[in-house]
Write an enzyme that holds these catalytic residues in place. Structure first.
Site: not given
Lengths: 165, 341, 748
Positions: C246, C637, C646, C709, C711-713
């Site tokens: 994180f 994706i 996520q 692009k 997608v983690g945050e």
């Protein structure tokens, strides 16, 4: 002081000489018995990462002094699968993506095994959520965890029916 | 953790004989081991009482009282069908506390002996800062001092039902009313109890009359997340209803005082009256009448008042047929016939 | 969850498929090895002592008592600490912070390491640390945002954000026919990955082997090497799995450096694992903010100005200023935009990047302000956002590389049932009398790329080995990156062996900024492409090959065979090409980073729309989020199953931000009083119900070769505001401080 205790861990009896009564079951498993699958997340009973099954019940191994356990049966994540055959809860966690980083996962799975044995939740998602609330997942895979426990509960119930028939 | 001697007596007599100043009884350990890790308590000797025979049973005595062995786990008590049927709000309170793992290990005696959890209080001088919110500071029963609230859910319905604690010690056996177990705050930090040195709790007891409330009995717990959180305010409410009127009422509040807080005045007000929302509000008003805000927690007094009134209304609506999916939660449906029943 | 993920166009046979995690079996059987699971022979355990004051000096440590404790082998204090070759105040690599490694007796924040104890057992070291029983000369602690003077931030790259201004802000204010001026506060939050920071250090001469959770392996090697005066290549890091990161595990921290130093000094392996309480101090956090937002609209509800001023708390000795106000750039088509940053220095550990740094806090305030503006305008919050939809990047006028935000709004609203929402608050109750409210927020997140290298080796049996020092901290790198690699080689997934999580591999870059799949994946894609290119050259030149002489044609790779493009009758298997060439293997290399010309030309962002339903007890004021729908457009994706996880995780972080997370300091000592999981709440399972994710596919040819692009945050962005707005809609109360607590609603 030295204490000797006998534990049955994942089916195998172990005679353990404990030179220190301060050792928790969690640290015994991780640091002395080479069973690091059980994880330390808070060491204070507040996260559930260290959950194992002792004498048939899910417990926080971080708050359990090893010295108190003479004669106990302990099941850890390492002892859940049968050879290469995963336990239904393990299978369901993979299928439902019930984890991300995987750190809390051993505790989640052992807690789910304990919860299903308690028969408290059945496949009611709200009861599963409540029953699994002692296991924190910071990645927040809760959605998948609930589905996995639901799925495993059903499968285990069906298997039991099949066995009985 | 400070090193300690460890003994595992096989009888109560052996256990009592093993006691010495600086020793601590080890039951489930979920509170004690935690406190030892933080250094808050540092016993020189642990007496593991979990092997003592006969302390893990729930039995009905000849006089109709229910006797709960000190080592019965929180989970086993809540799941005992007979117990849950007779004392539903006690089971609900148990199941609203801690987590499944902790309830499997924590004993009933350990639960009522839990230490306060307020970090300000445990470690330091009393708080003065409103930023703390004062969520775990007592507003009742402090005698003008700063005190942390008693964190037990279980003790709240127990005290409402006249529970008694059976103890044995160097001076022999005696009984302490649960209402008298936790002493008012003194000069030293940390709440203390009426147990004398070397005394061991052997059982908790609920009188036969306590089962008379089973049909109208709820525990309500307001908290900062949906589960696995201490109460911000809680209330145990029981009504014995005869012919549409309240024959007898019990009301106790949690998370407001250094001990589980029974409010006899409110109970007296309710007795003999017809069920009515205004009545419950009035009883709740009475229940909090002596409350004093600390560290900016005036909101807690109002919250406790509303919690008490709601718990009474829920009790009046009737005990649910099945334990709610979210025990004691405001998000458990409130009517008698529940969605998950 | 219903199957709401729009499955993207298939990319090869692997990417785009919801493959289950390749590391799944290891993780469910307890065989996935995390740092502290390693226990080399002859191990010593290290435990450090955290300061219990926030400012002052340590005047005494009872070293004798600690040393006398059986099993304690060494006590390290500022008085006897062996020398480090590097300066603890230097910042050897990107993303570095100044660290505390017993360089002196000063205390700069509670939780700072002030001594280290080594023991033969964890129990001995732990008790030794306690016995040091520090005494201090304490000074008053500054821990609240008002405890010292705020100062403007001098821009300077990482941690020191520049202000941004576009258009005539004064004119924007003047042109407004309706305006709001609101201030929102966010609390200090701590990452608290489930795996606490840890290290197992072993020296062999001047070579250092580390098990350490790291979001940037090669960069961390360089960082550790700096402190010990050795070449970076002398440091080896093994980190196959991270128990969450994180943003907190990118660079070396003081406690880890101390443990390595102890291993060097003792000549024995040393293990150190932070306790949960120790996670609140030396390993970063999201700094508290206070944000003032002034918005104005004209008669058509078009924004004339968004004026966003952020004040953020940072430490007394280093700079990381939460760039919250920047969240107002790039999203809504306002006539004028201003973001300004100020900071206040407090006696706290240095904040750092925490999942969606800047965006999470800034969006929380912005999306609430947008809701307040919509309320003032008397129009639906979604309609208000649509009226201010930016077709090009506001301020700069740059085109977006792709932007399917409108589709996110539409699909999310449809799925949620937004059209049934009453405009006014406090209109809905459920069958149990609980107040019910609906709110929404927009999500925006940049899609940066770092730089990464990878290697692909085609073996004589037609299988392949692909390698890069990628990081799996839960996002699914072991799986998604292997899918990309398999496609780049034209192989089925099970023919590809993937090695990652080790610093000896080609540099996989940084797992951060939601850019890891794009970056490391891009490198793998290029490496696979390099193999196929070489293979084509060999085959085309080989008279025995069916592809002989097709050198001018393009080849494509499928299922272990090379085809002439558009002519399936001409193909050759990888294994045969290699066998005839007498090659045991064929190695390809690849690297990836953003094309500078595209970065210059386009605004590159992921977008999303989050809709939330909350229920609030009308008397008791307890809140539960009962439903959320998040619709996100984030390019291609690679693995919908893992992407969904996520995004859900991010949305739950939104719940956590909105309702739970807050580190509380005791103003007398500066200590965090709720530094554990009982006091510092994050959501538990029962807090999570009714969540859904939709993804809207975008073909973006500019972000990178793969169109990824990240997608983690983005899941957390928009979610916080959506929940707060839903609480307003349920109750009629605007709570302008996060987390929103029972007492805030009760006293509103």
């Amino acid at each position: 002081m030295s204490l000797s205790i006998r534990l049955t861990i994942n089916g195998a009896p172990r005679d353990i000489a404990l030179e220190d009564a301060r050792v928790t079951l969690l640290d015994l498993l991780r640091e002395r018995l080479a069973l690091p699958g059980t994880k330390k997340g808070c060491d204070r009973g507040q996260c559930g990462a260290c959950t194992v099954i002792v004498n048939g019940k899910r417990v926080n191994s971080c708050l359990t002094l090893a010295a108190t356990l003479d004669g106990a049966q302990v099941t850890t994540i390492e002892g859940l699968a049968t050879g290469d055959r995963l336990h239904p809860v393990q299978e369901a966690f993979i299928e439902q993506d019930g984890f991300q980083c995987g750190y809390c996962t051993p505790g989640q799975i052992m807690s789910a095994v304990g919860l299903i044995a308690e028969g408290r939740a059945g496949d009611d998602p709200e009861r599963i959520r409540e029953g699994m609330s002692g296991n924190i997942c910071r990645c927040a895979a809760y959605h998948g965890i609930t589905l996995a426990v639901q799925e495993a509960t059903r499968r285990m119930a069906e298997a039991e029916k099949g066995d009985a028939a | 953790m400070k090193p300690f001697d460890f003994v595992q007596p096989r009888t109560v007599d052996e256990a009592l004989a093993a006691w010495e100043p600086g020793a601590a009884w080890l039951g489930g350990g979920t509170n004690l081991v935690d406190l030892m890790k933080t250094g808050a308590v540092q016993p020189a000797k642990l007496i593991d009482i979990t092997r003592l025979p006969g302390l893990d049973t729930i039995e009905t005595r000849a006089d109709g009282a229910t006797r709960i062995g000190a080592l019965v786990s929180n989970a086993d008590l809540a799941d005992d069908p007979g117990f849950a049927r007779s004392f539903p709000m006690v089971a609900e309170a148990l199941l609203s506390g801690a987590s499944g793992q902790l309830r499997n290990v924590a004993t009933v005696a350990g639960n009522i002996m839990q230490s306060p959890r307020d970090a300000f209080y445990r470690e330091l001088d009393p708080p003065s800062d409103p930023l703390s919110g004062g969520a775990s500071l007592a507003v009742l029963g402090t005698g003008g001092r700063f005190a942390a609230v008693n964190p037990s859910d279980f003790a709240v319905p127990l005290v409402a039902l006249d529970a008694v604690v059976e103890v044995r010690g160097p001076g022999g056996a005696r009984e302490i009313a649960l209402a008298d177990l936790h002493l008012p705050p003194g000069d030293a930090p940390g709440n203390s109890t009426a147990l004398r040195p070397g005394e061991l709790i052997l059982a908790l007891r609920l009188p036969a009359a306590a089962a008379g409330f089973a049909a109208h009995s709820r525990y309500l717990k307001v908290r900062d997340r949906t589960s696995f959180a201490f109460a911000t305010a809680s209330a145990a409410a029981s009504l014995r209803i005869e012919g549409g009127r309240i024959a007898e009422a019990r009301l106790a509040l949690g998370a407001v005082a250094p001990r589980p807080w029974r409010v006899a005045e409110a109970e007296a007000l309710l007795a003999g009256r017809a069920i009515d929302a205004d009545l419950f509000a009035e009883a709740a008003e009475v229940a909090l009448s002596g409350a004093v805000a600390v560290g900016g927690n005036g909101w807690k007094i109002e919250l406790a008042r509303r919690t008490a009134a709601r718990a009474l209304a829920m009790a009046a609506a009737g005990t649910p047929a099945r334990m709610p999916a979210l025990p004691a939660s405001p998000f458990a449906p409130q009517a008698g016939d529940l969605i998950h029943a | 969850m219903p199957d709401t993920l729009a499955h993207p166009v298939r990319f090869g046979s692997n990417a785009g498929q919801p493959v289950t995690r390749r590391d799944g079996i290891a993780k469910v059987t307890g065989t996935a090895t995390f740092t502290a699971d390693n226990s080399p022979e002859n191990l010593l355990h290290a435990v450090y002592v955290p300061a219990t004051i926030a400012r002052g000096r340590v005047t005494h440590l009872d070293v004798a008592a600690a040393e006398a404790h059986p099993g304690v082998t060494m006590v390290m204090t500022p008085g006897n600490r062996p020398a480090l070759q590097g300066d603890p105040s230097a910042k050897p690599t990107m993303f570095s912070f100044r660290i505390e490694v017993l360089q002196d007796d000063s205390v700069r924040y509670a939780g700072q390491p002030i001594a280290l104890v080594l023991g033969e057992t964890l129990e001995a070291a732990t008790e030794g640390a306690r016995l040091l029983n520090p005494r201090y000369a304490a000074e008053p602690a500054r821990t609240r945002i008002d405890d010292d003077e705020a100062a403007p931030v001098e821009p300077g790259g990482f941690g020191r954000p520049a202000g941004v201004e576009h258009g005539d802000v004064a004119a924007g204010h003047a042109a407004a026919t309706k305006a709001i001026d609101v201030t929102y506060e966010t609390s200090a939050q701590y990452h608290n990955a489930m795996e606490t920071h840890a290290v197992v250090a072993q020296w062999e001469g001047d070579k250092l082997s580390l098990d350490v959770p790291s979001q940037a392996l090669l960069m961390s090697c360089a960082g550790y090497a700096y402190f010990f005066g050795i070449p970076a290549e002398n440091v080896t890091i093994r980190a196959p799995y991270l128990g969450g990161g994180f943003g907190s595990k990118a660079i070396p921290t003081g406690p880890q450096v101390l443990a390595i130093l102890a291993a060097k000094e003792t000549g024995r392996p040393v293990k150190l694992m932070l306790t949960r309480q120790q996670m609140f101090g030396p390993v970063g956090h999201r700094g508290a903010t206070r944000q003032r937002l002034r918005l104005g609209i004209d008669d058509g509800a078009a924004l004339t100005v968004i004026d966003h001023e952020g004040l953020a708390a940072t430490s007394s000795f280093d700079d990381f200023v939460e760039p919250a106000a920047n969240a107002s750039q790039g999203l809504y088509a306002a006539g004028a935009l201003r973001s300004a940053h100020r900071a206040v220095r407090l006696d706290v550990g240095t904040p750092g990047p925490m999942r969606a740094p800047g965006e999470a806090s800034g969006s929380a305030a912005l999306e609430c302000a947008m809701d307040e503006m919509a309320e003032a305008a008397g129009i639906d919050p979604l309609e208000f956002r649509l009226r201010n939809y930016a077709e090009t990047e506001p301020g700069t006028g740059k085109p977006y590389s792709s932007k399917a935000l409108r589709e996110c709004y539409m699909q999310g609203a449809e799925r949620f049932g937004w059209s049934g929402r009453p405009l006014l608050p406090r209109q809905m109750k459920d069958e149990n009398g609980l107040l019910t409210g609906w709110g929404m927020g927009t999500a925006l997140f940049p899609c940066p790329m770092f730089a990464a290298d990878a290697r692909a080796t085609l073996r004589s049996d037609g299988s392949a080995l692909v390698e890069t020092s990628a990081i799996d901290m839960g996002q699914g790198a072991w799986t998604a990156l292997a899918q990309i690699a398999a496609d780049s080689l034209g192989l089925p997934l099970d023919m590809v062996e993937f090695r990652a999580g080790h610093s000896s591999l080609p540099d996989g870059g940084v797992a951060g900024g939601s850019g890891h799949t794009a970056t490391a994946g891009g490198a793998l894609h290029a490496a696979g492409g390099d193999v196929i290119r070489q293979l084509g050259e060999i085959a085309a030149a080989d008279p025995e090959s069916p592809l002989h002489g097709a050198g001018n044609a393009a080849f494509s790779a499928r299922d272990g065979r090379l085809y002439v493009d558009g002519d399936d009758s001409r193909s050759d298997s990888f294994a045969d090409i290699l066998a005839r060439a007498g090659s045991a293997e064929l190695v390809g290399n690849g690297s990836a980073s953003r094309a500078p010309e595209d970065a210059e030309k386009f605004s590159m962002h992921s977008h999303g729309a989050v809709f939330a339903e909350v229920k609030v007890d009308p008397d008791l004021c307890q809140v539960r989020v009962t439903r959320m729908v998040g619709a996100f457009a984030a390019g291609r994706i690679i693995n919908p199953k893992l992407a969904e996880s996520q995004l859900l995780g991010g949305m739950i972080w939104g719940i956590s931000f909105a309702l739970h997370e807050e580190a509380k300091h005791d103003p007398r000592t500066g200590r965090i009083v709720n530094a554990d999981f009982a006091g510092y709440h994050v959501p538990v399972n029962a807090d999570v119900t009714g969540l859904e994710v939709l993804t809207v596919h975008e073909d973006d040819p500019y972000v990178n070769a793969l169109g990824i692009k990240g997608v983690g945050e983005i899941g957390i962005v928009g979610s916080v505001g959506a929940i707060a707005n839903a609480i307003w809609h349920a109750t009629g109360h605007r709570i302008r401080r996060f987390p929103i607590r029972i007492e805030d609603l009760l006293t509103a």
